[in-house]
Design an enzyme around this catalytic site. Structure first.
Site, short mmCIF file in Angstrom:
data_model
loop_
_atom_site.label_atom_id
_atom_site.label_comp_id
_atom_site.label_asym_id
_atom_site.label_seq_id
_atom_site.Cartn_x
_atom_site.Cartn_y
_atom_site.Cartn_z
N GLY A 88 30.33 48.88 -83.04
CA GLY A 88 29.26 48.38 -82.18
C GLY A 88 28.22 49.45 -81.89
O GLY A 88 27.79 49.63 -80.75
N ALA A 89 27.80 50.15 -82.96
CA ALA A 89 26.86 51.27 -82.79
C ALA A 89 25.40 50.83 -82.93
O ALA A 89 24.51 51.67 -82.90
CB ALA A 89 27.19 52.38 -83.78
N TYR A 111 36.02 36.25 -70.23
CA TYR A 111 35.61 37.64 -70.48
C TYR A 111 36.57 38.58 -69.75
O TYR A 111 37.06 39.56 -70.32
CB TYR A 111 34.17 37.87 -70.04
CG TYR A 111 33.72 39.31 -70.27
CD1 TYR A 111 33.61 39.82 -71.55
CD2 TYR A 111 33.44 40.16 -69.20
CE1 TYR A 111 33.23 41.15 -71.77
CE2 TYR A 111 33.06 41.48 -69.40
CZ TYR A 111 32.96 41.96 -70.69
OH TYR A 111 32.59 43.28 -70.91
N ASP A 142 31.78 42.18 -89.54
CA ASP A 142 32.06 41.46 -88.30
C ASP A 142 33.51 41.74 -87.92
O ASP A 142 34.42 41.41 -88.70
CB ASP A 142 31.83 39.95 -88.56
CG ASP A 142 31.92 39.13 -87.29
OD1 ASP A 142 32.71 39.49 -86.39
OD2 ASP A 142 31.20 38.11 -87.21
N VAL A 182 26.28 47.99 -66.76
CA VAL A 182 25.50 48.91 -67.60
C VAL A 182 24.33 48.11 -68.17
O VAL A 182 24.55 47.06 -68.78
CB VAL A 182 26.33 49.45 -68.78
CG1 VAL A 182 25.60 50.60 -69.46
CG2 VAL A 182 27.74 49.85 -68.35
P1 NDP Z 1 25.42 45.57 -76.40
O1 NDP Z 1 25.27 44.09 -76.53
O2 NDP Z 1 24.22 46.39 -76.13
O3 NDP Z 1 26.15 46.14 -77.72
C1 NDP Z 1 27.29 45.48 -78.24
C2 NDP Z 1 27.65 46.07 -79.59
O4 NDP Z 1 28.82 45.38 -80.09
C3 NDP Z 1 26.55 45.88 -80.62
O5 NDP Z 1 26.42 47.06 -81.39
C4 NDP Z 1 27.06 44.75 -81.49
O6 NDP Z 1 26.64 44.93 -82.85
C5 NDP Z 1 28.58 44.95 -81.41
N1 NDP Z 1 29.28 43.71 -81.72
C6 NDP Z 1 29.31 42.58 -80.98
N2 NDP Z 1 29.99 41.62 -81.63
C7 NDP Z 1 30.39 42.17 -82.82
C8 NDP Z 1 31.10 41.67 -83.92
N3 NDP Z 1 31.57 40.41 -83.95
N4 NDP Z 1 31.33 42.48 -84.97
C9 NDP Z 1 30.86 43.75 -84.96
N5 NDP Z 1 30.19 44.29 -83.93
C10 NDP Z 1 29.94 43.50 -82.88
O7 NDP Z 1 26.52 45.76 -75.26
P2 NDP Z 1 27.13 47.07 -74.56
O8 NDP Z 1 26.71 48.29 -75.25
O9 NDP Z 1 26.87 46.97 -73.12
O10 NDP Z 1 28.69 46.79 -74.78
C11 NDP Z 1 29.55 47.67 -75.46
C12 NDP Z 1 30.97 47.49 -74.94
O11 NDP Z 1 31.00 47.85 -73.57
C13 NDP Z 1 31.47 46.04 -75.01
O12 NDP Z 1 32.85 46.08 -75.37
C14 NDP Z 1 31.31 45.54 -73.57
O13 NDP Z 1 32.21 44.51 -73.28
C15 NDP Z 1 31.62 46.82 -72.81
N6 NDP Z 1 31.10 46.87 -71.44
C16 NDP Z 1 29.77 46.63 -71.18
C17 NDP Z 1 29.32 46.66 -69.87
C18 NDP Z 1 27.91 46.33 -69.50
O14 NDP Z 1 27.67 46.04 -68.31
N7 NDP Z 1 26.95 46.39 -70.41
C19 NDP Z 1 30.24 47.03 -68.77
C20 NDP Z 1 31.59 47.22 -69.17
C21 NDP Z 1 31.99 47.18 -70.46
P3 NDP Z 1 26.04 43.77 -83.79
O15 NDP Z 1 25.49 42.71 -82.91
O16 NDP Z 1 25.02 44.48 -84.62
O17 NDP Z 1 27.22 43.34 -84.58
C1 8X3 Z 2 30.49 44.17 -68.19
C2 8X3 Z 2 30.43 44.33 -66.71
O1 8X3 Z 2 30.49 43.13 -64.48
O2 8X3 Z 2 29.30 42.05 -66.31
O3 8X3 Z 2 31.77 44.30 -68.66
O4 8X3 Z 2 31.70 42.12 -66.28
S1 8X3 Z 2 30.49 42.84 -65.93
#
Ligand code: NDP
Ligand code: 8X3
Length: 252
Positions: free
Chosen positions: A9-10, A153, A60, A186
């Site tokens: 997920g970079a 979730y 994926d 975040v």
């Molecule tokens: P973003 O949506 O900005 O990034 C998510 C990343 O996950 C993207 O790079 C996306 O890449 C990748 N991804 C999603 N689905 C797939 C898939 N099926 N296959 C491969 N890659 C996938 O979200 P965040 O950076 O915020 O989230 C990153 C992690 O942090 C997640 O696990 C999220 O649950 C967790 N998190 C986020 C929080 C928040 O408030 N933002 C708080 C707590 C945890 P692409 O679409 O190119 O495949």
């Molecule tokens: C993402 C943070 O509060 O939307 O994991 O569940 S929250």
């Protein structure tokens, strides 16, 4: 020889920020995600700015065959992974359990739980062969608390928390470190994805307080990874100052 980190997920948010930070610290990187254009762009940027080697692998995480084919297909030198950041994940929808969309549920469980397992199975075997490694799992405050309408979730992130504890036990004999980072809110593309492109609704989530940035979480990951060899951070909860738990945010 430079260390190697594999970050899932970079292409956005926390994964992208973590890639930048690890590159700054001199790591060679394997970057994954579905959006190959973004991976290529980030790889070129990191290579130019930090002079590190970057391999990209687009798949994926929900597709078991794609995960196996792409990861096992990497050249042998890239399998010397020191750090795996299991970051790819998403939320879809925010509805009470009786109104939830079953496709949303499948997408979250398949990505956040099964995808993480597929990647971990492969990379943990490389780490066992290499005799060392560190797996960092992205949980969430949703994996610690449960909040209204977060049902599936939250369940998927509680599963990540349980798997983190399980990995810690199972990988202990191999000297592999295991850490879960549980962030609160975040500001990334997370809410845009959760609300299926509704940017206005997504923006509202972060109104009236300072949410964490992707960089804040990347630094927390780096803290865990940069501890001495005898120190393992099992879990860390990192929150915006204005957020007490999964459902309590003080907004101005
Ligand atoms: P973003 O949506 O900005 O990034 C998510 C990343 O996950 C993207 O790079 C996306 O890449 C990748 N991804 C999603 N689905 C797939 C898939 N099926 N296959 C491969 N890659 C996938 O979200 P965040 O950076 O915020 O989230 C990153 C992690 O942090 C997640 O696990 C999220 O649950 C967790 N998190 C986020 C929080 C928040 O408030 N933002 C708080 C707590 C945890 P692409 O679409 O190119 O495949
Ligand atoms: C993402 C943070 O509060 O939307 O994991 O569940 S929250």
């Amino acid at each position: 020889m430079a260390k190697i980190a594999l970050i899932t997920g970079a292409t956005a948010g926390i994964g992208e920020a973590t890639a930048e930070l690890f590159a700054r610290e001199g790591y060679n990187l394997i970057l994954t995600g579905r959006r190959i254009d973004r991976l290529d762009k980030l790889a070129a940027h990191l290579n130019k700015k930090y002079n590190v080697e970057v391999a990209v692998s687009s798949f994926d995480v929900r597709n078991r065959d794609e995960v196996v084919e792409n990861l096992e297909g990497l050249p042998a030198k890239w399998k010397k992974v020191n750090v795996l950041v299991n970051n790819a994940g998403l939320s879809q929808g925010l509805d009470p359990i009786d109104k939830g969309d079953m496709d949303d549920w499948d997408r979250m469980i398949d990505t956040n739980v099964k995808g993480l397992l597929y990647v971990t199975k492969i990379v943990s075997n490389w780490m066992i062969t290499n005799g060392h490694g560190h797996i960092v799992n992205l949980g969430s405050i949703a994996g610690v608390d449960v909040y209204a309408n977060g049902n599936v979730y939250c369940a998927s992130k509680h599963a990540v928390d349980a798997l983190n504890k399980a990995m810690r036990i199972d990988l202990l004999p191999h000297g592999i470190k295991v850490t879960v980072i549980h962030p609160g809110a975040v500001e990334t593309e997370f809410s845009i994805v959760r609300f299926k492109g509704d940017e206005k609704r997504a923006k509202k989530v972060y109104e009236g307080f300072d949410a964490l940035s992707a960089d804040d979480v990347a630094e927390t990951i780096w803290f865990a990874v940069s501890r001495p060899a005898h120190v393992n951070i099992n879990e860390l909860i990192v929150m915006p100052t204005a957020q007490a738990n999964g459902s309590t945010i003080f907004r101005k």
